[in-house]
Design a protein around this motif. Sequence first.
Motif, PDB file in Angstrom:
ATOM      1  N   ASN A   1       0.842  -1.194   0.000  1.00  0.00           N
ATOM      2  CA  ASN A   1       0.000   0.000   0.000  1.00  0.00           C
ATOM      3  C   ASN A   1       0.882   1.251   0.000  1.00  0.00           C
ATOM      4  O   ASN A   1       1.631   1.487   0.943  1.00  0.00           O
ATOM      5  CB  ASN A   1      -0.886  -0.054   1.260  1.00  0.00           C
ATOM      6  CG  ASN A   1      -1.840   1.120   1.350  1.00  0.00           C
ATOM      7  OD1 ASN A   1      -1.528   2.231   0.930  1.00  0.00           O
ATOM      8  ND2 ASN A   1      -3.007   0.877   1.920  1.00  0.00           N
TER       9      ASN A   1
ATOM     10  N   ARG B   1       0.323   4.360   0.435  1.00  0.00           N
ATOM     11  CA  ARG B   1       0.114   5.328   1.531  1.00  0.00           C
ATOM     12  C   ARG B   1       0.737   4.795   2.820  1.00  0.00           C
ATOM     13  O   ARG B   1       1.354   5.544   3.573  1.00  0.00           O
ATOM     14  CB  ARG B   1      -1.386   5.571   1.729  1.00  0.00           C
ATOM     15  CG  ARG B   1      -2.046   6.279   0.550  1.00  0.00           C
ATOM     16  CD  ARG B   1      -3.415   6.797   0.946  1.00  0.00           C
ATOM     17  NE  ARG B   1      -4.242   5.716   1.481  1.00  0.00           N
ATOM     18  CZ  ARG B   1      -5.145   5.028   0.772  1.00  0.00           C
ATOM     19  NH1 ARG B   1      -5.344   5.332  -0.509  1.00  0.00           N
ATOM     20  NH2 ARG B   1      -5.838   4.065   1.323  1.00  0.00           N
ATOM     21  N   ASP B   2       0.566   3.483   3.058  1.00  0.00           N
ATOM     22  CA  ASP B   2       1.195   2.905   4.248  1.00  0.00           C
ATOM     23  C   ASP B   2       2.716   2.983   4.134  1.00  0.00           C
ATOM     24  O   ASP B   2       3.411   3.201   5.127  1.00  0.00           O
ATOM     25  CB  ASP B   2       0.766   1.446   4.436  1.00  0.00           C
ATOM     26  CG  ASP B   2      -0.458   1.343   5.342  1.00  0.00           C
ATOM     27  OD1 ASP B   2      -1.129   2.386   5.522  1.00  0.00           O
ATOM     28  OD2 ASP B   2      -0.731   0.250   5.864  1.00  0.00           O
TER      29      ASP B   2
ATOM     30  N   ALA C   1       4.357   5.355   2.529  1.00  0.00           N
ATOM     31  CA  ALA C   1       4.719   6.752   2.805  1.00  0.00           C
ATOM     32  C   ALA C   1       4.693   7.030   4.311  1.00  0.00           C
ATOM     33  O   ALA C   1       5.585   7.695   4.841  1.00  0.00           O
ATOM     34  CB  ALA C   1       3.765   7.691   2.066  1.00  0.00           C
ATOM     35  N   LEU C   2       3.670   6.494   4.984  1.00  0.00           N
ATOM     36  CA  LEU C   2       3.560   6.741   6.428  1.00  0.00           C
ATOM     37  C   LEU C   2       4.684   6.048   7.195  1.00  0.00           C
ATOM     38  O   LEU C   2       5.249   6.610   8.134  1.00  0.00           O
ATOM     39  CB  LEU C   2       2.203   6.250   6.955  1.00  0.00           C
ATOM     40  CG  LEU C   2       0.984   7.093   6.563  1.00  0.00           C
ATOM     41  CD1 LEU C   2      -0.301   6.439   7.046  1.00  0.00           C
ATOM     42  CD2 LEU C   2       1.106   8.505   7.135  1.00  0.00           C
TER      43      LEU C   2
ATOM     44  N   LYS D   1      -0.791  -9.019   4.191  1.00  0.00           N
ATOM     45  CA  LYS D   1      -1.615  -9.047   2.980  1.00  0.00           C
ATOM     46  C   LYS D   1      -0.844  -8.396   1.840  1.00  0.00           C
ATOM     47  O   LYS D   1      -0.662  -7.185   1.820  1.00  0.00           O
ATOM     48  CB  LYS D   1      -2.928  -8.308   3.237  1.00  0.00           C
ATOM     49  CG  LYS D   1      -4.051  -8.915   2.458  1.00  0.00           C
ATOM     50  CD  LYS D   1      -5.393  -8.436   2.920  1.00  0.00           C
ATOM     51  CE  LYS D   1      -6.462  -9.175   2.155  1.00  0.00           C
ATOM     52  NZ  LYS D   1      -7.785  -8.606   2.395  1.00  0.00           N
TER      53      LYS D   1
ATOM     54  N   HIS E   1      -8.316  -6.662   8.253  1.00  0.00           N
ATOM     55  CA  HIS E   1      -7.189  -6.173   7.460  1.00  0.00           C
ATOM     56  C   HIS E   1      -7.504  -4.883   6.715  1.00  0.00           C
ATOM     57  O   HIS E   1      -6.749  -3.931   6.769  1.00  0.00           O
ATOM     58  CB  HIS E   1      -6.803  -7.219   6.415  1.00  0.00           C
ATOM     59  CG  HIS E   1      -6.004  -8.334   6.994  1.00  0.00           C
ATOM     60  ND1 HIS E   1      -4.638  -8.336   6.975  1.00  0.00           N
ATOM     61  CD2 HIS E   1      -6.371  -9.457   7.612  1.00  0.00           C
ATOM     62  CE1 HIS E   1      -4.196  -9.426   7.556  1.00  0.00           C
ATOM     63  NE2 HIS E   1      -5.242 -10.135   7.951  1.00  0.00           N
TER      64      HIS E   1
ATOM     65  N   ARG F   1      -5.762   4.340   8.926  1.00  0.00           N
ATOM     66  CA  ARG F   1      -4.381   4.708   9.247  1.00  0.00           C
ATOM     67  C   ARG F   1      -3.934   5.853   8.339  1.00  0.00           C
ATOM     68  O   ARG F   1      -3.275   6.779   8.780  1.00  0.00           O
ATOM     69  CB  ARG F   1      -3.483   3.492   9.078  1.00  0.00           C
ATOM     70  CG  ARG F   1      -2.377   3.461  10.066  1.00  0.00           C
ATOM     71  CD  ARG F   1      -1.714   2.118  10.184  1.00  0.00           C
ATOM     72  NE  ARG F   1      -1.694   1.377   8.955  1.00  0.00           N
ATOM     73  CZ  ARG F   1      -2.334   0.243   8.772  1.00  0.00           C
ATOM     74  NH1 ARG F   1      -3.025  -0.286   9.754  1.00  0.00           N
ATOM     75  NH2 ARG F   1      -2.274  -0.377   7.623  1.00  0.00           N
ATOM     76  N   SER F   2      -4.318   5.794   7.068  1.00  0.00           N
ATOM     77  CA  SER F   2      -3.962   6.869   6.144  1.00  0.00           C
ATOM     78  C   SER F   2      -4.648   8.167   6.535  1.00  0.00           C
ATOM     79  O   SER F   2      -4.024   9.229   6.530  1.00  0.00           O
ATOM     80  CB  SER F   2      -4.373   6.507   4.714  1.00  0.00           C
ATOM     81  OG  SER F   2      -3.548   5.486   4.222  1.00  0.00           O
TER      82      SER F   2
ATOM     83  N   PHE G   1      -2.087  11.049   7.534  1.00  0.00           N
ATOM     84  CA  PHE G   1      -1.887  12.214   6.671  1.00  0.00           C
ATOM     85  C   PHE G   1      -2.516  13.467   7.272  1.00  0.00           C
ATOM     86  O   PHE G   1      -2.056  14.578   6.995  1.00  0.00           O
ATOM     87  CB  PHE G   1      -2.395  11.934   5.255  1.00  0.00           C
ATOM     88  CG  PHE G   1      -1.507  10.946   4.538  1.00  0.00           C
ATOM     89  CD1 PHE G   1      -0.209  11.300   4.178  1.00  0.00           C
ATOM     90  CD2 PHE G   1      -1.937   9.660   4.265  1.00  0.00           C
ATOM     91  CE1 PHE G   1       0.637  10.396   3.541  1.00  0.00           C
ATOM     92  CE2 PHE G   1      -1.107   8.750   3.633  1.00  0.00           C
ATOM     93  CZ  PHE G   1       0.188   9.108   3.267  1.00  0.00           C
TER      94      PHE G   1
END
Lengths: 150, 339
Positions: free
Chosen positions: A19, A21-22, A24-25, A72, B125, B132-133, B137
């Motif tokens: 993912n 975004r995950d 990036a985080l 996953k 999941h 979380r995003s 962010f």
Amino acid sequence: MELRADLFRDKRILLVEDNPRDEALTLRALQKHNLQSAVAVTRDGVEALDYLLPAADHAVQPLPQLVLLDLKLPKLDGLEVLRRLREHERTRLLPVVILTSSAEERDILESYRLGTSSYVRKPVDFAEFTEAVRYLGLYWLILNIAPPAQ
Amino acid sequence: MAGVMEDIRKDYAGTLSGYLIQADEEARLHAHELGRKALTGGIGVLDIVTLHHEALASLGEAASLPLDRAAEFLAESLSPFEMSLRGYREANAMLSTANTSLQQAQAATEAVNRELEAFSYSVAHDLRAPLRSIDGFSLALLEDCADLLDEAGRQHLRFVREAAQDMAALIDGLLSLSRVTRSELRRETVDLAELARNILAQLRRAAPGRNVETVIADDLFAEGDARLLRGLLENLLGNAWKFTGRQAAARIEVGMTHAGRERAYFVRDNGAGFDMAYAAKLFGAFQRLHSPSEFEGTGIGLATVQRIVHRHGGRVWAKSEIGRGATFFFTLWSTGHGA
């Protein structure tokens, strides 16, 4: 204890995360502890295995000190990646931390059965997530003594 | 059985000879009656056939007897066996149909359970990742672009983060609720007093500033699934702990009483309490009797409690008065309740 990137010349952490975004985080959290440059990223299970267990005619990367493995993943999921890493002599003892959304008992049990070194659930709260990443970096890159190369 | 056999032997020969002379309805009925008596007396078809041949032999030369009538008589005396066999076959056929539908129902239940399992897995999941995003962010915006936003803008982002975290708590609550149904029920002896002491110790560690008097009865043993019963007490004690948060002298009591002939365990607090007018809503998922500004919560805890109690074949209910605390009672394995 402070984490300093200049301690690490190589990619000491392999992040396996599909993912963006995950990713990036996670990189942002690592950056807060000056660890961003120590990270290599692969985006699915096949890529992760190619990185850690390259075919004979491919360049061999030094093994990272730590693999952060999502469960996953496209193509090969995290459990399958873990199983293959544990089957292979080169990566049998490599520290692998499952870093996932799931707190399902069967995921946790199966991960340990397959030989994960640790299991961490990604907190939704980013402040907590950053803390978790800091602990992981501190523990696995500094406190923990890695298995000697064989 | 030998006695029945003798009775029938005598009766059979007499009735048969009458029937051979005159094939009347009464003799036919008597043949049927003899067969029925043989059947209930545990005498078999082969015995009847033997009787029949013995009786025939005693009546004279075969050539001189109307053998068609004799055969009719035998058939009549065997008819109860035939009927009973037909009944047995029909019952068997019905049983096999019932078995087939039971198997189909079981397969359907298993399919639904697998689907539920897959669904919960996917929830675990996939629903958390976007949250979380959203949280991450939003925080990144607050950190990186704080000077581009005025206070109202920063407040909006804080609300976005709160909402994401609330939803994560809801998802976790729903997952634990569905886990109660999905997990296999183990039955063992569980020390509820020991569990309660453990849980209260944890609550104390998490809130060292609180001053709560706790009273736990001795010998609170119950039969049930240790993990589920722990979840039950965690929810009830967590609530008691939460709703006594504004009491200067908070008190939580765990004990046992009797409701009719049943043992009823209870958790009592002297906290905020609730209006009994809303008691029926207490155990529904997402039902809350307090606003989030008063007391935090997802409204899933008591739904989980109820489901755990129901899986243990018990009942759960509450008594309360606003401002005067609440008592939650539960029974396990009540009579008339299945597991």
